[in-house]
Write an enzyme that holds these catalytic residues in place. Sequence first.
Site, PDB file in Angstrom:
ATOM      1  N   CYS A 127      -4.021  -1.167  -2.735  1.00  0.00           N
ATOM      2  CA  CYS A 127      -4.011   0.536  -2.640  1.00  0.00           C
ATOM      3  C   CYS A 127      -5.048   0.325  -3.350  1.00  0.00           C
ATOM      4  CB  CYS A 127      -2.363   0.960  -2.846  1.00  0.00           C
ATOM      5  SG  CYS A 127      -2.420   2.963  -3.699  1.00  0.00           S
ATOM      6  N   HIS A 167      -8.262   3.454   3.152  1.00  0.00           N
ATOM      7  CA  HIS A 167      -8.567   4.299   4.607  1.00  0.00           C
ATOM      8  C   HIS A 167      -9.942   3.772   4.848  1.00  0.00           C
ATOM      9  CE1 HIS A 167      -4.457   6.069   4.095  1.00  0.00           C
ATOM     10  NE2 HIS A 167      -4.454   6.456   4.958  1.00  0.00           N
ATOM     11  N   GLU A 213      -6.518  10.053   9.088  1.00  0.00           N
ATOM     12  CA  GLU A 213      -5.134  10.147   9.712  1.00  0.00           C
ATOM     13  C   GLU A 213      -4.640  10.949  11.308  1.00  0.00           C
ATOM     14  OE1 GLU A 213      -2.055  10.645   6.731  1.00  0.00           O
ATOM     15  OE2 GLU A 213      -2.719   8.758   5.659  1.00  0.00           O
ATOM     16  N   ASP A 244       1.147  -1.011   0.414  1.00  0.00           N
ATOM     17  CA  ASP A 244       0.204   0.545   0.390  1.00  0.00           C
ATOM     18  C   ASP A 244       0.708   1.388  -0.026  1.00  0.00           C
ATOM     19  OD1 ASP A 244      -2.758   1.197   0.483  1.00  0.00           O
ATOM     20  OD2 ASP A 244      -1.973   1.806   2.431  1.00  0.00           O
ATOM     21  N   SER A 245       0.508   2.423  -0.752  1.00  0.00           N
ATOM     22  CA  SER A 245       0.987   3.683  -0.369  1.00  0.00           C
ATOM     23  C   SER A 245       1.585   3.737   1.022  1.00  0.00           C
ATOM     24  CB  SER A 245       0.313   4.281  -0.981  1.00  0.00           C
ATOM     25  OG  SER A 245      -0.620   4.615  -0.487  1.00  0.00           O
ATOM     26  N   CYS A 281     -11.045   3.081  -0.949  1.00  0.00           N
ATOM     27  CA  CYS A 281      -9.609   3.892  -1.119  1.00  0.00           C
ATOM     28  C   CYS A 281      -9.695   3.031   0.167  1.00  0.00           C
ATOM     29  CB  CYS A 281      -9.662   5.775  -0.429  1.00  0.00           C
ATOM     30  SG  CYS A 281      -8.167   6.115   0.011  1.00  0.00           S
TER      31      CYS A 281
END
Lengths: 282, 282
Positions: free
Chosen positions: A84, A197, A163, A21-22, A195
């Site tokens: 990702c 996240h 985040e 993943d990024s 995504c």
Amino acid sequence: MEAEPNPAASPARTRPIGVFDSGIGGLTVVSALRKILPNESIFYLGDTARVPYGGKSAATVERYSTEMIAMLLEEDCKTVVVACNTASALALPRLEALSPVPVLGVIRPGAEAAVSATRNGQIGVIGTRATIKSGAYERALRELDPALLVTARACPLFVPLIEEGWLDGEITERVVRQYLEPLVAEGIDTLVLGCTHYPLLRQTIGNFLGDAIALVDSAQNCARAVMHLLDAEALHAGGNETGHLAVALTDPPDAFLEVAQAALHFEIGAVQLRQVLHPSKP
Amino acid sequence: MEAEPNPAASPARTRPIGVFDSGIGGLTVVSALRKILPNESIFYLGDTARVPYGGKSAATVERYSTEMIAMLLEEDCKTVVVACNTASALALPRLEALSPVPVLGVIRPGAEAAVSATRNGQIGVIGTRATIKSGAYERALRELDPALLVTARACPLFVPLIEEGWLDGEITERVVRQYLEPLVAEGIDTLVLGCTHYPLLRQTIGNFLGDAIALVDSAQNCARAVMHLLDAEALHAGGNETGHLAVALTDPPDAFLEVAQAALHFEIGAVQLRQVLHPSKP
């Protein structure tokens, strides 16, 4: 920073599933994999030195992804999961072409789950700028059913909110409404969280959308697709021991790692640090 | 993508001022430089392929900054401005040590302006996670006056809000209040905008803080420091022609470039694309 050898591993140590993943959002995929494939070993690689991929160009995302998969192949991974969404959307064909082991992205599994979930044929997709701009979800959905109506929207504030650890509360609710109201107005009955996240915002998004709109979580569907792939290719780990989990990042972890661990309810242990190698010079 | 040669340049083309930033937020510094030093040529380099620096480790920010300054030196820059607060906070000593031309960061000029502005000796500093964690502003402020009371806070949502173009409105106002209320409660009378993006939020931040709290804009103060440096080192460009502006990025520009141009009221013209070179292999 080196991971301990896992004393519980079988004598001929099982080849891990590689996940990249990024950043560390892809741990949502690891969490889903641990639940349905507990005896598989996993090597997770997050490119935190260059995160995020979501606002960057296709050429740059493809180059970064190629470097990440090379690092996973050095770990003898038996398959690679591109956790990702941005990398899956922009780089999957190139990664499939160069990898000697099967490569699996998150777009196709997410699209399949959305097609199963929708009743009125109107599907919303949210993701990073790069994912949405690529049109990858639209293409995958229309390949499955050309009659679908698809509305896509980039939600670039979601990742920074997550985040920051602001998974709920008034600011996050307002941002969710700002981005999703137009999709609701379009009449969607299914929303793809495009995504890795975004599952961490599932509760707040669900509260806004209500029960009439189904949420498709790319992490869960990706984990199921990995299980099917291991079945089809006879790649399952033998034995009943719990698989080993190793986590490596290209930059030391920051506070978000704690947010993610708390939200996902799992411990990742010691984190390894890896420098990106640049095999192909310009 | 190559810049046109500038026909207005003097026969012996003047050496440009090099400006680098993690992305395009540093254009606020360029805008300030164009105003007070209109006949200076400027070469701007934005590391958009790896933006943002603000959440990354000191070692990684130092490595990236070293690579950026090497690219500026290849452009024959007569001085280098580190427009990125994060890079200034984490990498300035290293950059000064390796550069054959003067290097100027944004931290010291911002600190000096804050000391001039405060009346009660209570100064707030906002910036990225990495800038605030470094303590660079506190150190610079305390060197100038050990009796100052300094309160620092990371505001990681500001950059994404600005890049989304949400420079005002209810969501942005609420995020501003969430971050800045504790600083107001501390009794600050001066706030340092310790990130080159933040001047784009100046209006909304000013509306919340009111007139009693002075805002110190690192871009403006940095431009003034460049002018003093050119004076001191006799490095001013000759002639009265308007200087040439070249903008290069490590990844193609996205929508934020338009947001920045509109907010800053200046045209940057064609953007060059540069690949990062990795001179020192591990």
